[in-house]
Design an enzyme around this catalytic site. Sequence first.
Site, PDB file in Angstrom:
ATOM      1  N   LYS A  45      20.589  26.942  45.486  1.00 16.90           N
ATOM      2  CA  LYS A  45      20.930  26.990  43.774  1.00 16.90           C
ATOM      3  C   LYS A  45      21.620  26.766  43.705  1.00 16.90           C
ATOM      4  CE  LYS A  45      21.589  28.139  39.935  1.00 16.90           C
ATOM      5  NZ  LYS A  45      22.470  27.313  39.451  1.00 16.90           N
ATOM      6  N   GLU A  79      25.346  24.480  38.536  1.00 18.65           N
ATOM      7  CA  GLU A  79      25.443  23.450  38.208  1.00 18.65           C
ATOM      8  C   GLU A  79      26.442  21.825  38.239  1.00 18.65           C
ATOM      9  OE1 GLU A  79      24.050  26.767  35.223  1.00 18.65           O
ATOM     10  OE2 GLU A  79      24.962  26.193  37.180  1.00 18.65           O
ATOM     11  N   GLY A 107      29.012  35.418  42.801  1.00 17.77           N
ATOM     12  CA  GLY A 107      29.546  35.260  41.164  1.00 17.77           C
ATOM     13  C   GLY A 107      30.062  36.080  41.074  1.00 17.77           C
ATOM     14  N   GLY A 115      25.393  38.490  38.110  1.00 14.76           N
ATOM     15  CA  GLY A 115      24.895  39.457  39.265  1.00 14.76           C
ATOM     16  C   GLY A 115      24.210  40.849  38.118  1.00 14.76           C
ATOM     17  N   GLU A 165      27.592  39.880  45.662  1.00 11.26           N
ATOM     18  CA  GLU A 165      28.853  39.475  46.294  1.00 11.26           C
ATOM     19  C   GLU A 165      29.411  38.886  44.261  1.00 11.26           C
ATOM     20  OE1 GLU A 165      32.904  37.871  46.373  1.00 11.26           O
ATOM     21  OE2 GLU A 165      31.819  36.538  48.224  1.00 11.26           O
ATOM     22  N   CYS A 195      37.065  35.050  44.479  1.00 11.27           N
ATOM     23  CA  CYS A 195      36.930  35.908  44.087  1.00 11.27           C
ATOM     24  C   CYS A 195      38.139  37.868  44.667  1.00 11.27           C
ATOM     25  CB  CYS A 195      35.272  36.404  44.457  1.00 11.27           C
ATOM     26  SG  CYS A 195      34.827  35.516  46.591  1.00 11.27           S
ATOM     27  N   GLU A 253      39.021  39.796  35.459  1.00 10.07           N
ATOM     28  CA  GLU A 253      39.517  38.769  36.203  1.00 10.07           C
ATOM     29  C   GLU A 253      39.396  37.471  35.725  1.00 10.07           C
ATOM     30  OE1 GLU A 253      37.037  37.744  40.130  1.00 10.07           O
ATOM     31  OE2 GLU A 253      35.858  37.543  38.345  1.00 10.07           O
TER      32      GLU A 253
END
Length: 504
Positions: A186, A189, A239, A244, A261, A295, A396
């Site tokens: 997946k 989007e 993500g 997560g 991750e 990241c 973040e």
Amino acid sequence: MKFRFIKGEWDMTKYLKLFINGEWIHSANPETQDVINPANQEVIAKAPKATKEETEKTIHIAKSTFESGVWSERTPGERAEVLLQIANGIEAHLNELTELEVMNNGKTIREAEADVTDALNTFRYYASLLQNQTDETFEAEKDLQTMIVKEPMGVAGLIVPWNFPILMSVWKIAPALAAGNSIILKPAEITPMTAVKLYEIIEQTDLPKGVAQLLLGTGSVVGQTIAESEGVDVVSFTGSTQVGQRIMQAAAGNLKKVSLELGGKSPNIIFNDADIDLAVDYALFGIFMGAGQVCTSGSRLLVQEDIYASFIEKYLEKAKTIQVGPGNNVNSEMGAIVSEKHMNSILDYIQVGKEEGARLILGGSRMEEVDLKKGFFIEPTVFTDVTSDMRIVREEIFGPVVVIQTFKEEEDAIHLANDTDYGLAGAVFSQDQAKAIRVIKKVRAGITWVNNYHLSSVQSPWGGYKTSGIGRSLGKYGLDEYQETKQINISMNAEQLDWFEGKK
């Protein structure tokens, strides 16, 4: 609409379908999502939104295919051959995949081409690893031989982010297929284009039908269904930490294995004995590569007090020269922000930094030049005079924004580096190798560097500590994420045990 490497007209209907059981199909859901070029806001395609029912059907197909053994029971050598076919297909379409990545994600040509090259090398690495993998056998005790074998887990749900669409897909697909699993990918989007092209390449290989599925759709429907399903045996997600955590909770139903991750707020420590020019160069690369949408970005610079003035002078001098522009311009050094929504999130954080009392010494605005005003571009942004309790230091931002703090002694640097909920990455710059290694060992992060930043290899494990995730991608560690470990104990000279003798 025509593109340099793509032959003929752009065919939306061909590219943006679901790939289920070896067939390209339209979703039953008439609702679609516009896929946007972030450099100019042009709609480049319309992506389907797969339904919960389509996702459940796909999981059933993947499970049935796994249990049939058409892939799971292939020898390592046979699986390796298919991985090499995929790698060769990526190489044959390298230019097209590069352009799709630039057009859909907004990153520069140089970055996108590096990602596609890394992707094909990842498939080749796992093909090689398969061909050299051996099971472990030993004599546990007299006449008892023990075998330790690796087996595929079953159905792997692979959920990837928008910042490295092709590379993150491959980091999951290659080891999952190498291990013998059936997979469901997946993509994010908003960045499905290279995933669709990758599956077109996979379709042309000898991978059996039903082994690799592609579902385009939302995280709340497709991602949630994959995470919750008892038909899925392992979920790998890259993500944000918040998403997560939700995936981990959803996966608890059947205690499926989860590999995550997640986010980071990574420290980059610059000591007073560092090569300043080298440190400046990598500090810029550490945060502004990928427009900071990475990241592992070095978003917290920790500079020793007695070199702070000279470091800042050189850092700003070079930062001001960064060429920001559309990714398809070969002169662009930093590309677009992936979406208007994410651009606004970054700008909100910049405003928060100002309100918190941090000093903005560079950038801080959306770029409105004539050739950029239609896209989502933000200036390289630098804050100083920050404190550890500020949101721009702790949270973040995931954009081209760096905060700079100072420290006095080695112990201060270590404390500041570890004063975070995250633990993904970190770096140390010093010409004293003993000190650099001593300090980097004390940085609580899974991906670290000494006198460089972002350099890594497919052989090395990738993942973080604390809220930056669990599990590892890449290397033999990445293969382990998609395998079960079994012990088989074999009696070489079997004798009756007579444990129950029926004594009275």
